[in-house]
Design an enzyme around this catalytic site. Structure first.
Site, short mmCIF file in Angstrom:
data_model
loop_
_atom_site.label_atom_id
_atom_site.label_comp_id
_atom_site.label_asym_id
_atom_site.label_seq_id
_atom_site.Cartn_x
_atom_site.Cartn_y
_atom_site.Cartn_z
N HIS A 100 0.73 -1.39 0.12
CA HIS A 100 -0.20 -0.08 0.36
C HIS A 100 1.19 1.44 0.22
CE1 HIS A 100 -3.90 3.04 1.07
NE2 HIS A 100 -4.32 2.38 1.41
N GLU B 260 -0.88 0.98 -5.20
CA GLU B 260 -0.83 -0.19 -5.17
C GLU B 260 -0.32 -1.54 -5.59
OE1 GLU B 260 -3.67 0.27 -1.74
OE2 GLU B 260 -3.37 2.20 -1.68
O1 TA6 Z 1 -6.10 1.82 -0.44
C1 TA6 Z 1 -7.05 2.79 -0.23
C2 TA6 Z 1 -8.11 1.95 0.79
O2 TA6 Z 1 -8.44 0.81 0.67
C3 TA6 Z 1 -8.55 3.56 1.12
O3 TA6 Z 1 -10.49 2.82 1.18
C4 TA6 Z 1 -8.43 4.02 2.81
O4 TA6 Z 1 -8.86 2.65 3.38
C5 TA6 Z 1 -6.97 3.95 2.85
O5 TA6 Z 1 -6.58 2.45 2.06
C6 TA6 Z 1 -6.28 3.72 4.23
O6 TA6 Z 1 -6.47 2.47 4.58
P1 TA6 Z 1 -6.31 2.58 5.89
O7 TA6 Z 1 -6.76 1.37 7.24
O8 TA6 Z 1 -4.06 2.60 6.24
O9 TA6 Z 1 -6.14 4.41 6.72
#
Ligand code: TA6
Length: 303
Positions: free
Chosen positions: A170, A274
């Site tokens: 991520h 990602e």
């Molecule tokens: O990858 C995008 C996502 O799934 C968004 O929907 C948002 O939730 C982001 O990840 C951040 O997630 P986190 O749990 O690190 O706040």
């Protein structure tokens, strides 16, 4: 994790520091690159090749506490992505990023530092969500901090029954201004718009991705993609292998303001790009089998 858990020799270019809130942090500096990785979550929190400004974005307001997700860097999402395929899982993005990952090896070869960390099901017992996905597994995470950043996550099924998992690297990329960013490489591919109240049908990406609001998309493509950072004057290219999806995310104003670990206006200076295997692309692994997803990050000034 305290220092006692480091049982491998570190090259002179790598130091173990007690970071904020007692989190153990490996910090490296060579003529080729600089970088940082928290042992909690095997969480890359910095990388820059020589002569470049920092490439990985971290929030100045990130929580830095045991079993709490960090904001920014390269969170490892496993064994599910987001709330999982049926939207019932918590914590969001699974528990691998909350776990203390033992360091297996560290080496510096001509200025490129490679760290290998391993996590097993025994290491996650008692973590939030561990009870929701209880298959025997071993994760091996190999990170090379060099002129490129190369990461590879290998999942091995150490049990006697098949299991299904989702995963993502991520990655938060540091940019000058989200209003002056475009992402190339995803044109023509389809995506699921995961922003609030978005339609559930797949959408076809026309041309480059640009940002005018909260953007949360799961692309059914793993083509190399490039972040063209006009304000920053550079291109960051992400190539991947073993992934079926690419996720693009920026929370924009309202969602960022609702998150305590986003500092004021920080949403302007980051974009997530990602490598992932999620939803229909979740991976089924037979006993004894393994699967590797890898990503390579490179910086140039061809914008
Ligand atoms: O990858 C995008 C996502 O799934 C968004 O929907 C948002 O939730 C982001 O990840 C951040 O997630 P986190 O749990 O690190 O706040």
């Amino acid at each position: 994790m305290t220092e006692k858990s480091i049982i491998v020799d570190l090259p002179d270019s790598v130091e173990l520091v007690d970071g904020p809130s007692g989190l153990s942090l490996l910090r490296l500096s060579t003529p080729v690159a600089t970088g940082e990785l928290y042992l909690q979550g095997a969480h890359i929190s910095a990388w820059a090749p020589a002569g470049e400004a920092e490439v990985i974005w971290m929030s100045k307001a990130s929580m830095l506490a045991p079993a709490q997700p960090l904001r920014g860097g390269v969170p490892i999402c496993f064994p599910w992505f987001g709330p999982g395929r049926d939207s019932s899982m918590s914590p969001v993005h699974g528990y691998a990023r909350l776990a203390d990952w033992p360091l297996a090896s560290a080496e510096d070869v001509d200025g490129t530092v490679t760290l290998v960390l391993r996590l097993t099901d025994a290491d996650v017992a008692g973590l939030p969500g561990a009870e929701k996905w209880q298959h025997p597994f071993e994760l091996t995470y190999r990170v090379s901090f060099g002129l490129e950043l190369a990461v590879a996550l290998t999942v091995r099924n150490t049990g006697t029954e098949e299991f299904v998992f989702e995963e993502a690297l991520h990655t938060y990329i540091a940019i000058g201004d989200i209003h002056r960013v475009r992402i190339e490489g995803l044109g023509g591919s389809q995506y699921l718009d995961r922003a609030p109240d978005a339609p559930t049908e797949r959408v076809t990406q026309i041309g480059s991705v640009t940002f005018t609001g909260e953007t949360d998309r799961l692309y059914y493509s793993a083509s190399p993609a490039s972040v063209i950072d006009i304000a920053g004057g550079r291109r960051i290219t992400v190539a991947s292998d073993g992934s079926a999806n690419t996720v693009v995310w920026n929370p924009w104003i309202t969602k960022a303001a609702a998150m305590a670990d986003y500092g004021a206006e920080e949403w302007r200076e980051m974009v997530c790009l990602e490598a992932a295997n999620a939803l229909e692309s979740a991976v089924t692994l037979n006993p004894g089998a393994e699967h590797t997803m890898s990503a390579q990050y490179a910086v140039d000034h061809s914008i």
